[in-house]
Design a protein around this motif. Structure first.
Motif, mmCIF file in Angstrom:
data_model
loop_
_atom_site.group_PDB
_atom_site.id
_atom_site.type_symbol
_atom_site.label_atom_id
_atom_site.label_comp_id
_atom_site.label_asym_id
_atom_site.label_seq_id
_atom_site.Cartn_x
_atom_site.Cartn_y
_atom_site.Cartn_z
ATOM 1 N N LYS A 3 0.850 -1.192 0.000
ATOM 2 C CA LYS A 3 0.000 0.000 0.000
ATOM 3 C C LYS A 3 0.889 1.245 0.000
ATOM 4 C CE LYS A 3 -3.689 2.095 2.759
ATOM 5 N NZ LYS A 3 -3.245 3.454 2.635
ATOM 6 N N ARG A 9 1.047 9.420 -2.004
ATOM 7 C CA ARG A 9 -0.140 9.817 -2.787
ATOM 8 C C ARG A 9 -0.277 11.340 -2.826
ATOM 9 N NH1 ARG A 9 -2.698 5.402 -5.501
ATOM 10 N NH2 ARG A 9 -2.464 3.611 -4.162
ATOM 11 N N GLU A 51 -7.506 10.188 -8.372
ATOM 12 C CA GLU A 51 -7.197 8.797 -8.012
ATOM 13 C C GLU A 51 -6.342 8.755 -6.748
ATOM 14 O OE1 GLU A 51 -7.464 4.659 -8.331
ATOM 15 O OE2 GLU A 51 -8.624 6.245 -9.306
ATOM 16 N N ASN A 54 -8.429 9.578 -3.744
ATOM 17 C CA ASN A 54 -9.310 8.467 -3.395
ATOM 18 C C ASN A 54 -8.618 7.466 -2.473
ATOM 19 O OD1 ASN A 54 -11.828 7.063 -3.653
ATOM 20 N ND2 ASN A 54 -10.791 5.612 -4.989
ATOM 21 N N HIS A 55 -7.304 7.391 -2.520
ATOM 22 C CA HIS A 55 -6.563 6.406 -1.741
ATOM 23 C C HIS A 55 -5.921 6.975 -0.476
ATOM 24 C CE1 HIS A 55 -7.094 3.125 -4.540
ATOM 25 N NE2 HIS A 55 -6.957 4.022 -5.504
ATOM 26 N N SER A 57 -5.917 7.979 3.306
ATOM 27 C CA SER A 57 -6.657 7.424 4.443
ATOM 28 C C SER A 57 -7.689 8.424 4.966
ATOM 29 C CB SER A 57 -5.690 7.044 5.574
ATOM 30 O OG SER A 57 -5.148 8.216 6.160
#
Length: 125
Positions: A3, A9, A51, A54-55, A57
């Motif tokens: 992850k 991100r 995107e 969206n990831h 936390s």
């Protein structure tokens, strides 16, 4: 596959926002509407931003409500899935109104998240 960290991100979001900003520098709406390459850069980079957002936390999202997480995701989904309905003037509106706040906020958010991630790693050793 491991992850991705929130900081990674967030860095992707910042890099995409910077790319939009560099490519759109000096353009007017009229220039943008006439420039297919600019459309492609903006839409592709908004997809990356959404995107990545969206990831992130939920904990990080809650700590930084000044970032429009839902708006980023929604724009990504619209461009990706409703591409035939995209209005270029709306993309330009996002270039003008959504990218500058990201460029202002994300560096500080990244620093704070990286510090938190480092502290968590140090505490788990």
């Amino acid at each position: 596959m491991s992850k991705q960290l929130d900081s990674t991100r967030l860095q992707h979001m910042l890099e995409a926002a910077e790319r939009i900003s560099r490519r759109m520098a000096g353009l007017s709406l009229t220039d943008f509407l006439a420039d297919e390459d600019a459309h492609d850069v903006a839409m592709r980079r908004f997809m990356v931003i959404g995107e990545a957002a969206n990831h992130i936390s939920n904990a990080t999202k809650q700590l930084f409500p000044q970032i429009d997480w839902l708006g980023a995701r929604s724009l990504r989904n619209f461009v990706a899935h409703e591409y035939f309905r995209v209005e270029l003037a709306d993309i330009w509106d996002s270039v003008i109104n959504d990218v500058p706040p990201l460029l202002l906020e994300l560096p500080g958010v990244i620093s704070q998240v990286q510090a938190s991630e480092q502290a968590q790693r140090a505490g788990s050793v």
